[in-house]
Write a protein that holds these residues in place. Structure first.
Motif, PDB file in Angstrom:
ATOM      1  N   PRO A   7      89.437  69.997  42.822  1.00  0.00           N
ATOM      2  CA  PRO A   7      88.886  70.618  41.230  1.00  0.00           C
ATOM      3  C   PRO A   7      87.324  70.539  41.918  1.00  0.00           C
ATOM      4  O   PRO A   7      86.364  69.502  42.653  1.00  0.00           O
ATOM      5  CB  PRO A   7      88.746  69.168  40.426  1.00  0.00           C
ATOM      6  N   ILE A   8      85.967  71.369  41.165  1.00  0.00           N
ATOM      7  CA  ILE A   8      84.218  70.975  41.786  1.00  0.00           C
ATOM      8  C   ILE A   8      84.122  70.435  40.256  1.00  0.00           C
ATOM      9  O   ILE A   8      84.605  70.168  39.129  1.00  0.00           O
ATOM     10  CB  ILE A   8      83.943  72.777  41.219  1.00  0.00           C
ATOM     11  N   VAL A   9      83.464  69.398  40.453  1.00  0.00           N
ATOM     12  CA  VAL A   9      82.573  68.545  39.878  1.00  0.00           C
ATOM     13  C   VAL A   9      81.580  68.093  39.555  1.00  0.00           C
ATOM     14  O   VAL A   9      80.532  68.741  40.532  1.00  0.00           O
ATOM     15  CB  VAL A   9      83.140  66.810  40.833  1.00  0.00           C
ATOM     16  N   ILE A  10      81.144  68.579  38.129  1.00  0.00           N
ATOM     17  CA  ILE A  10      80.325  68.721  37.477  1.00  0.00           C
ATOM     18  C   ILE A  10      79.714  67.587  37.521  1.00  0.00           C
ATOM     19  O   ILE A  10      80.561  67.023  35.806  1.00  0.00           O
ATOM     20  CB  ILE A  10      80.339  69.826  36.432  1.00  0.00           C
ATOM     21  N   VAL A  11      78.524  67.208  37.430  1.00  0.00           N
ATOM     22  CA  VAL A  11      77.582  66.021  36.503  1.00  0.00           C
ATOM     23  C   VAL A  11      76.910  66.518  35.692  1.00  0.00           C
ATOM     24  O   VAL A  11      75.698  67.088  36.382  1.00  0.00           O
ATOM     25  CB  VAL A  11      77.484  65.004  37.231  1.00  0.00           C
ATOM     26  N   GLN A  71      81.638  75.387  33.457  1.00  0.00           N
ATOM     27  CA  GLN A  71      83.207  74.923  33.132  1.00  0.00           C
ATOM     28  C   GLN A  71      84.185  76.040  33.094  1.00  0.00           C
ATOM     29  O   GLN A  71      84.971  76.431  33.605  1.00  0.00           O
ATOM     30  CB  GLN A  71      83.724  73.743  33.000  1.00  0.00           C
ATOM     31  N   GLY A  72      84.087  76.245  31.919  1.00  0.00           N
ATOM     32  CA  GLY A  72      84.831  77.836  31.522  1.00  0.00           C
ATOM     33  C   GLY A  72      85.063  78.685  32.300  1.00  0.00           C
ATOM     34  O   GLY A  72      85.842  79.612  32.466  1.00  0.00           O
ATOM     35  N   ASN A  73      82.987  79.442  32.602  1.00  0.00           N
ATOM     36  CA  ASN A  73      83.092  80.701  33.724  1.00  0.00           C
ATOM     37  C   ASN A  73      84.154  80.419  34.816  1.00  0.00           C
ATOM     38  O   ASN A  73      84.390  81.507  35.306  1.00  0.00           O
ATOM     39  CB  ASN A  73      81.601  80.555  33.827  1.00  0.00           C
ATOM     40  N   LEU A  74      84.142  79.344  35.678  1.00  0.00           N
ATOM     41  CA  LEU A  74      84.860  79.198  36.722  1.00  0.00           C
ATOM     42  C   LEU A  74      86.154  79.048  36.453  1.00  0.00           C
ATOM     43  O   LEU A  74      86.938  80.008  37.690  1.00  0.00           O
ATOM     44  CB  LEU A  74      84.055  77.772  37.688  1.00  0.00           C
ATOM     45  N   GLN A  75      85.762  78.647  35.664  1.00  0.00           N
ATOM     46  CA  GLN A  75      87.510  78.412  35.123  1.00  0.00           C
ATOM     47  C   GLN A  75      88.237  80.234  35.202  1.00  0.00           C
ATOM     48  O   GLN A  75      89.535  79.756  35.379  1.00  0.00           O
ATOM     49  CB  GLN A  75      88.238  77.921  34.171  1.00  0.00           C
ATOM     50  N   ASN A  76      87.488  80.958  34.552  1.00  0.00           N
ATOM     51  CA  ASN A  76      87.631  81.959  34.621  1.00  0.00           C
ATOM     52  C   ASN A  76      88.664  83.194  35.707  1.00  0.00           C
ATOM     53  O   ASN A  76      89.086  84.099  35.884  1.00  0.00           O
ATOM     54  CB  ASN A  76      87.110  82.990  33.466  1.00  0.00           C
ATOM     55  N   VAL A 124      87.707  72.612  37.558  1.00  0.00           N
ATOM     56  CA  VAL A 124      86.713  72.551  37.759  1.00  0.00           C
ATOM     57  C   VAL A 124      86.695  70.870  36.662  1.00  0.00           C
ATOM     58  O   VAL A 124      87.558  71.309  35.611  1.00  0.00           O
ATOM     59  CB  VAL A 124      85.761  73.113  36.717  1.00  0.00           C
ATOM     60  N   GLU A 125      86.077  69.631  37.133  1.00  0.00           N
ATOM     61  CA  GLU A 125      86.341  68.323  36.137  1.00  0.00           C
ATOM     62  C   GLU A 125      84.753  68.199  35.770  1.00  0.00           C
ATOM     63  O   GLU A 125      83.291  68.377  36.835  1.00  0.00           O
ATOM     64  CB  GLU A 125      86.663  67.541  37.657  1.00  0.00           C
ATOM     65  N   LEU A 126      84.734  67.947  34.303  1.00  0.00           N
ATOM     66  CA  LEU A 126      82.960  67.462  33.878  1.00  0.00           C
ATOM     67  C   LEU A 126      82.910  66.683  33.513  1.00  0.00           C
ATOM     68  O   LEU A 126      83.814  65.773  32.813  1.00  0.00           O
ATOM     69  CB  LEU A 126      83.018  68.921  33.034  1.00  0.00           C
ATOM     70  N   LYS A 127      82.110  65.891  34.002  1.00  0.00           N
ATOM     71  CA  LYS A 127      81.664  63.980  33.828  1.00  0.00           C
ATOM     72  C   LYS A 127      80.296  63.694  33.171  1.00  0.00           C
ATOM     73  O   LYS A 127      79.482  64.520  33.596  1.00  0.00           O
ATOM     74  CB  LYS A 127      81.539  63.455  34.969  1.00  0.00           C
ATOM     75  N   ALA A 128      80.633  63.641  32.205  1.00  0.00           N
ATOM     76  CA  ALA A 128      78.951  63.489  31.080  1.00  0.00           C
ATOM     77  C   ALA A 128      78.659  62.077  31.248  1.00  0.00           C
ATOM     78  O   ALA A 128      79.448  61.157  30.526  1.00  0.00           O
ATOM     79  CB  ALA A 128      79.191  63.776  30.288  1.00  0.00           C
ATOM     80  N   VAL A 129      77.708  61.882  31.744  1.00  0.00           N
ATOM     81  CA  VAL A 129      77.429  60.199  32.207  1.00  0.00           C
ATOM     82  C   VAL A 129      76.370  60.158  31.603  1.00  0.00           C
ATOM     83  O   VAL A 129      75.253  61.014  31.186  1.00  0.00           O
ATOM     84  CB  VAL A 129      77.237  59.432  34.019  1.00  0.00           C
ATOM     85  N   SER A 185      70.603  61.305  43.714  1.00  0.00           N
ATOM     86  CA  SER A 185      69.855  60.928  45.115  1.00  0.00           C
ATOM     87  C   SER A 185      71.116  60.107  45.861  1.00  0.00           C
ATOM     88  O   SER A 185      71.476  60.562  47.010  1.00  0.00           O
ATOM     89  CB  SER A 185      69.291  59.140  44.661  1.00  0.00           C
ATOM     90  N   GLU A 186      72.196  60.595  45.478  1.00  0.00           N
ATOM     91  CA  GLU A 186      73.095  60.407  46.412  1.00  0.00           C
ATOM     92  C   GLU A 186      74.462  60.814  47.194  1.00  0.00           C
ATOM     93  O   GLU A 186      74.380  61.405  48.044  1.00  0.00           O
ATOM     94  CB  GLU A 186      74.498  59.272  45.961  1.00  0.00           C
ATOM     95  N   GLY A 187      74.284  61.932  45.747  1.00  0.00           N
ATOM     96  CA  GLY A 187      74.962  63.749  46.435  1.00  0.00           C
ATOM     97  C   GLY A 187      76.307  63.674  46.063  1.00  0.00           C
ATOM     98  O   GLY A 187      76.593  64.619  46.987  1.00  0.00           O
ATOM     99  N   ASN A 188      76.888  63.172  45.486  1.00  0.00           N
ATOM    100  CA  ASN A 188      78.330  62.739  45.642  1.00  0.00           C
ATOM    101  C   ASN A 188      78.421  63.161  44.257  1.00  0.00           C
ATOM    102  O   ASN A 188      79.780  62.271  43.927  1.00  0.00           O
ATOM    103  CB  ASN A 188      78.960  61.541  45.960  1.00  0.00           C
ATOM    104  N   PHE A 189      78.587  64.249  44.532  1.00  0.00           N
ATOM    105  CA  PHE A 189      79.464  65.383  42.890  1.00  0.00           C
ATOM    106  C   PHE A 189      79.552  66.694  43.763  1.00  0.00           C
ATOM    107  O   PHE A 189      78.195  67.106  44.626  1.00  0.00           O
ATOM    108  CB  PHE A 189      78.445  65.507  42.190  1.00  0.00           C
ATOM    109  N   ASP A 190      79.631  67.769  43.330  1.00  0.00           N
ATOM    110  CA  ASP A 190      79.946  69.293  43.823  1.00  0.00           C
ATOM    111  C   ASP A 190      78.421  70.201  43.141  1.00  0.00           C
ATOM    112  O   ASP A 190      77.814  70.849  43.464  1.00  0.00           O
ATOM    113  CB  ASP A 190      81.233  70.005  42.747  1.00  0.00           C
TER     114      ASP A 190
END
Length: 515
Positions: free
Chosen positions: A359-363, A378-383, A388-393, A403-408
């Motif tokens: 999974p490509i992680v979107i935050v 997310q839908g465009n990439l799945q097409n 794709v994993e979407l994380k709303a935080v 700042s940590e950069g630990n996502f895609d």
């Protein structure tokens, strides 16, 4: 429409209240002592700029410029600096000394007179916050009070946007004697500034309350009490407006704005923003070392669907990460643009990439306008066959992840805090956490250009440096500019003079109750 809307949102809000996600501050009192309640989408990142190693976020401008005053004022409608606490300013030819004349009629909220010593002391806090220093005013040395109304800022090396920095939300004036009395913990607990409003109370994750500064040097605000209510849930934001729990919503989704336009007694103010929404890659993501994968993502995203369908035509396509009109932005047509939307080409790029199916992680901040944009992406990439994993935080978590950069992928609405192309060198400034964490093969080249742009005092030469940076970034898809954003206020017609502006330095003290 209004009854249907209320019924639908009431059910949503009931569920939200059960989970604790609908949180507001105190409700308005009698009309004669009425509180203005403003709904915002996320927690304030730093209530006292320069108090610790936490940068102020551009979303915090609403409260920063209510509680405090900067040295200079940036007029976002003219893109010009104006006198504020400083009535005059200049610098030597080399750009290593900056001279400011300070007003002598300003007092802090506790009655302490603001002096040149307070101003110099506030400025000398800069090195204690390297997040700000490294990215927004590199080369800073010290500030000195020359006499009661003059200070000099000394730079170890020139920095072209020093004056713009002193108009930003990062650098406001604090009370030296108050800090010495209560310490930073006490200052953060009860902030003191010189702005049009005084801090009253705060509940983390819930609200910040303020009252008018009757001794404000530009005149007391007409609205005497203001609450900023933190409401991260998009549906709860809309319901809170309709039920009267808030009078104004700042920068909610454009879908919600459209619904507000259909509600009696409410209006929406739109304004093309100085912010550009763009995709940035996490500094530690595999995307930094796989150009074909970046190209695939770029070609898979449909900006037309985002701008015309999702954003209802209120946002505009852009060619780089910097909005037109900002300081030292090169003209369109002088640099390469990113690849156009082309799903077939995106599939070719993907096939030639090292994508392994993970999974490509979107935050994204929960409740922010960008959340719906991320859902489209997310839908465009799945097409094209990507997972794709979407994380709303929450907002604070999002800032930490950035700042940590630990996502895609993150979609970030980037307002250069200096109203300048400084956002470009911020991303690639050697010595910063973002730079050190970055795996990009172009970071050293961009870092050298970024450093050169910081010390170049000639604006034409500096613009050429930024043109080279944008050329590299667009050619190799080191970011994906999506659209020039739209700032909004949804508000009850009980409130007058509410107007969205291109930047974030909103002046609530200019608002009033409608007659």
């Amino acid at each position: 429409m209004k009854k249907t809307l209320k019924k639908t949102l009431a059910l949503t809000a009931a569920a939200a209240m059960m989970t604790g996600s609908l949180i507001t501050g105190p409700v308005s009192a009698q009309e004669s002592d009425r509180t203005l309640n403003i709904g915002i989408g996320s927690e304030i990142s730093n209530l006292v700029p320069m108090s610790n190693n936490v940068a102020v976020s551009n979303r915090d401008g609403l409260i920063v410029f209510a509680l405090y005053d900067p040295l200079l004022w940036y007029n976002t409608e003219t893109n010009e600096l104006e006198p504020w606490i400083a009535t005059e300013w200049s610098h030597n030819e080399e750009g290593t000394e900056w001279y400011f004349t300070i007003r002598d009629d300003i007092v802090f909220h506790n009655g302490d007179p603001m002096t040149a010593e307070d101003v110099a002391w506030s400025i000398n806090l800069i090195p204690e916050n390297p997040v700000v220093t490294d990215q927004n005013i590199p080369g800073f040395d010290r500030a000195e009070a020359v006499d009661d109304t003059h200070i000099t800022v000394y730079m170890e090396e020139p920095f072209a946007s020093t004056d713009n920095f002193f108009a930003s939300y990062h650098m406001v004036m604090l009370d030296k004697s108050y800090q010495e009395e209560v310490g930073w913990e006490g200052y953060i607990e009860h902030p003191i500034g010189t702005g049009p409003y005084k801090f009253v109370d705060r509940a983390i994750g819930s609200y910040v309350s303020m009252e008018a500064n009757e001794d404000y040097w530009q005149g007391a605000p007409e609205i005497k009490k203001v609450n900023l209510n933190i409401i991260p849930d998009a549906n709860s934001q809309l319901l809170s407006l309709e039920t009267g729990e808030v009078d104004v919503l700042q920068n909610v989704s454009l879908q919600n704005c459209e619904m507000v336009e259909g509600m009696d007694g409410y209006e929406v103010s739109y304004c093309t923003a100085d912010t550009v929404a763009y995709i940035q890659w996490g500094s530690q993501s595999q995307l930094n070392t796989d150009e074909n994968l970046r190209l695939a993502i770029c070609a898979a995203i449909d900006p037309e669907a985002i701008n015309t369908v999702l954003n209802k035509g209120h946002t505009e396509a852009v060619s780089c990460m910097i909005a037109p009109g900002l300081r030292c932005r090169p003209e369109d047509g002088t640099f390469t643009t990113i690849p156009a939307y082309d799903p077939e080409k995106a599939q070719e790029y993907l096939d030639n990439s090292n994508y392994d199916g993970n999974p490509i992680v979107i935050v994204v901040p929960s409740g922010a306008k960008e959340e719906a944009v991320c859902q489209v992406i997310q839908g465009n990439l799945q097409n094209i066959g990507m997972s794709v994993e979407l994380k709303a935080v929450d907002g604070a978590t999002h800032q930490t992840l950035l700042s940590e950069g630990n996502f895609d992928i993150s979609v970030y609405s980037g307002l250069p805090s200096l109203y300048d192309c400084n956002l470009l060198y911020q991303l690639f400034m050697p010595g910063t956490q973002n730079y050190e964490n970055s795996k990009s093969e172009y970071k050293e080249e961009l870092g050298e250009l970024g450093q050169a742009s910081a010390v170049e005092m000639d604006e034409e030469a500096r613009t050429e440096i930024f043109r080279q940076m944008i050329e590299i970034m667009n050619t190799h898809v080191l970011s994906i500019p999506l659209y020039q954003d739209c700032n909004t206020f949804c508000y009850s017609t009980d409130v007058a003079n509410v107007k969205a502006i291109p930047g974030t330095n909103v002046r609530v003290d200019g608002w009033s109750w409608a007659e």
